[in-house]
Design a protein around this motif. Sequence first.
Motif, PDB file in Angstrom:
ATOM      1  N   ARG A   1       0.866  -1.189   0.000  1.00  0.00           N
ATOM      2  CA  ARG A   1       0.000   0.000   0.000  1.00  0.00           C
ATOM      3  C   ARG A   1       0.900   1.237   0.000  1.00  0.00           C
ATOM      4  NH1 ARG A   1      -2.561   4.005  -0.654  1.00  0.00           N
ATOM      5  NH2 ARG A   1      -4.719   4.395  -0.032  1.00  0.00           N
ATOM      6  N   PRO A   2       1.397   1.619  -1.192  1.00  0.00           N
ATOM      7  CA  PRO A   2       2.345   2.725  -1.270  1.00  0.00           C
ATOM      8  C   PRO A   2       1.659   4.084  -1.254  1.00  0.00           C
ATOM      9  CG  PRO A   2       1.942   1.869  -3.456  1.00  0.00           C
ATOM     10  CD  PRO A   2       1.146   1.012  -2.506  1.00  0.00           C
ATOM     11  N   THR A   3       2.432   5.109  -0.975  1.00  0.00           N
ATOM     12  CA  THR A   3       1.952   6.487  -1.053  1.00  0.00           C
ATOM     13  C   THR A   3       3.073   7.362  -1.584  1.00  0.00           C
ATOM     14  OG1 THR A   3       0.855   8.270   0.160  1.00  0.00           O
ATOM     15  CG2 THR A   3       2.571   7.080   1.329  1.00  0.00           C
ATOM     16  N   LEU A   4       2.712   8.386  -2.324  1.00  0.00           N
ATOM     17  CA  LEU A   4       3.694   9.191  -3.052  1.00  0.00           C
ATOM     18  C   LEU A   4       4.730   9.828  -2.144  1.00  0.00           C
ATOM     19  CD1 LEU A   4       4.725  10.562  -5.650  1.00  0.00           C
ATOM     20  CD2 LEU A   4       2.983  12.332  -5.304  1.00  0.00           C
ATOM     21  N   LYS A   5       4.332  10.302  -0.980  1.00  0.00           N
ATOM     22  CA  LYS A   5       5.265  11.064  -0.150  1.00  0.00           C
ATOM     23  C   LYS A   5       6.528  10.271   0.187  1.00  0.00           C
ATOM     24  CE  LYS A   5       3.119   9.971   4.337  1.00  0.00           C
ATOM     25  NZ  LYS A   5       4.275   9.219   4.878  1.00  0.00           N
ATOM     26  N   ASP A   6       6.391   8.962   0.302  1.00  0.00           N
ATOM     27  CA  ASP A   6       7.555   8.146   0.628  1.00  0.00           C
ATOM     28  C   ASP A   6       8.465   7.919  -0.587  1.00  0.00           C
ATOM     29  OD1 ASP A   6       6.827   7.766   3.343  1.00  0.00           O
ATOM     30  OD2 ASP A   6       5.375   6.252   2.723  1.00  0.00           O
ATOM     31  N   TYR A   7       7.923   8.116  -1.769  1.00  0.00           N
ATOM     32  CA  TYR A   7       8.706   7.897  -2.992  1.00  0.00           C
ATOM     33  C   TYR A   7       9.335   9.185  -3.520  1.00  0.00           C
ATOM     34  CZ  TYR A   7       7.064   3.083  -3.400  1.00  0.00           C
ATOM     35  OH  TYR A   7       6.815   1.742  -3.188  1.00  0.00           O
ATOM     36  N   ILE A   8       8.991  10.327  -2.892  1.00  0.00           N
ATOM     37  CA  ILE A   8       9.639  11.596  -3.268  1.00  0.00           C
ATOM     38  C   ILE A   8      10.206  12.277  -2.032  1.00  0.00           C
ATOM     39  CG2 ILE A   8       8.272  11.977  -5.354  1.00  0.00           C
ATOM     40  CD1 ILE A   8       6.560  13.971  -3.701  1.00  0.00           C
ATOM     41  N   GLY A   9      10.381  11.494  -0.966  1.00  0.00           N
ATOM     42  CA  GLY A   9      10.882  12.077   0.282  1.00  0.00           C
ATOM     43  C   GLY A   9      12.229  12.759   0.113  1.00  0.00           C
ATOM     44  N   PRO A  10      13.290  12.029  -0.197  1.00  0.00           N
ATOM     45  CA  PRO A  10      14.568  12.686  -0.480  1.00  0.00           C
ATOM     46  C   PRO A  10      14.464  13.549  -1.739  1.00  0.00           C
ATOM     47  CG  PRO A  10      14.881  10.355   0.004  1.00  0.00           C
ATOM     48  CD  PRO A  10      13.409  10.571  -0.176  1.00  0.00           C
ATOM     49  N   ARG A  11      15.067  14.710  -1.702  1.00  0.00           N
ATOM     50  CA  ARG A  11      14.989  15.662  -2.813  1.00  0.00           C
ATOM     51  C   ARG A  11      15.404  15.038  -4.144  1.00  0.00           C
ATOM     52  NH1 ARG A  11      12.935  20.659  -4.627  1.00  0.00           N
ATOM     53  NH2 ARG A  11      14.186  21.194  -6.441  1.00  0.00           N
ATOM     54  N   LYS A  12      16.401  14.139  -4.120  1.00  0.00           N
ATOM     55  CA  LYS A  12      16.880  13.569  -5.381  1.00  0.00           C
ATOM     56  C   LYS A  12      15.801  12.758  -6.077  1.00  0.00           C
ATOM     57  CE  LYS A  12      19.044   9.454  -3.296  1.00  0.00           C
ATOM     58  NZ  LYS A  12      20.322   8.692  -3.171  1.00  0.00           N
ATOM     59  N   TYR A  13      14.920  12.115  -5.304  1.00  0.00           N
ATOM     60  CA  TYR A  13      13.843  11.330  -5.917  1.00  0.00           C
ATOM     61  C   TYR A  13      12.740  12.232  -6.456  1.00  0.00           C
ATOM     62  CZ  TYR A  13      16.161   7.316  -3.824  1.00  0.00           C
ATOM     63  OH  TYR A  13      17.087   6.362  -3.484  1.00  0.00           O
ATOM     64  N   LEU A  14      12.453  13.322  -5.745  1.00  0.00           N
ATOM     65  CA  LEU A  14      11.505  14.309  -6.256  1.00  0.00           C
ATOM     66  C   LEU A  14      12.005  14.875  -7.578  1.00  0.00           C
ATOM     67  CD1 LEU A  14       9.102  16.296  -6.066  1.00  0.00           C
ATOM     68  CD2 LEU A  14      10.563  17.747  -4.632  1.00  0.00           C
ATOM     69  N   GLU A  15      13.267  15.243  -7.637  1.00  0.00           N
ATOM     70  CA  GLU A  15      13.835  15.827  -8.858  1.00  0.00           C
ATOM     71  C   GLU A  15      13.808  14.825 -10.010  1.00  0.00           C
ATOM     72  OE1 GLU A  15      17.689  17.114  -7.622  1.00  0.00           O
ATOM     73  OE2 GLU A  15      16.969  19.061  -6.908  1.00  0.00           O
ATOM     74  N   TRP A  16      14.146  13.575  -9.712  1.00  0.00           N
ATOM     75  CA  TRP A  16      14.150  12.532 -10.750  1.00  0.00           C
ATOM     76  C   TRP A  16      12.759  12.350 -11.336  1.00  0.00           C
ATOM     77  CZ3 TRP A  16      13.472   6.793  -9.242  1.00  0.00           C
ATOM     78  CH2 TRP A  16      13.407   5.996 -10.386  1.00  0.00           C
TER      79      TRP A  16
END
Length: 322
Positions: free
Chosen positions: A260-275
């Motif tokens: 049960r994923p959620t976006l906030k955990d997949y863009i937590g570190p700035r590098k993942y948000l940027e990617w």
Amino acid sequence: MKAIQMFETGGPEVLRLVDVPVPAPGPKEALIKIEACGVNFIDTYFREGRYPAPLPYTLGQEAAGIVEEVGSEVTTVKVGDKVAWCGVPGTYAEYAVAPADRLVHVPDGLSSQQAAAAMLQGMTAHYLAQTTYVIHAGDTVLVHAGAGGVGLLLTQMAKRLGAWVITTVSTEEKAELSRAAGADEVIFYNQEPFEVAVRRITEGVGVPVVYDSVGKTTFEQSLKCLAPLGMMVLYGASSGAVPPFDLIRLSQMGSLFVTRPTLKDYIGPRKYLEWRAADVLGWIDEGALKLRMEYSYPLADAAEAHRALEGRKTTGKVLLIP
């Protein structure tokens, strides 16, 4: 400034257009004049009280606009920049503040409407296809709500990765949209059990992954669509929460996985948000990823936007325009 707030939980009727002060940015924040904000199912979860929030509460977690003021410690954006963000509450408004490290620059070729339409759903589709279950060429994947905002984008991304895509929809109009996004097989879930159709299409093998944003009404059948060692990715619950589930059944059905994923955990570190943001916005700018955003409402009509979204009367992205 005008904002949409709720003072109690409930149906769309609890959403009220109110006057509130323009917020002031803190040292690490920016003030943005919002040009478009996204409407998402997570907003309805807060409105209903399914997710708790302090009242009164300004809805919305996704927007794009122009930076009007920056805090004393901000160096990554400046006044006049066009930026987009998601995951920060308070975007159903004319202005909002956001941490500067959550803002991404919008390419010159994109409008604020496109950027606001792409952030949450686009990056959700990105992490689903690129990280939660890594799609490989030749995989057969099942995507529920194939004509929804995430469904259309996820279908396109899955095709980029070489997958064979099966989607579920309710009408011929939605089927046409899903096929246009690249779906190889479209199932009308209101005409036959989609589990039966998936087993027929895959000649009894099943699929390695199901992407399910519907929840309560699809969960059981979705599990039955999986091949041994398959993964059930439950990333939403538009039909309601899934009831308690006995995990021993996963072993009995083929050593399955459920997440049960959620976006906030997949863009937590700035590098993942940027990617993720760079991929999504870049593909749209190049024309390689198509957005559907025909449903726009004035900010004052937020309640009507919620009714349309929950009534499954929309396809693609729903926007509010302050």
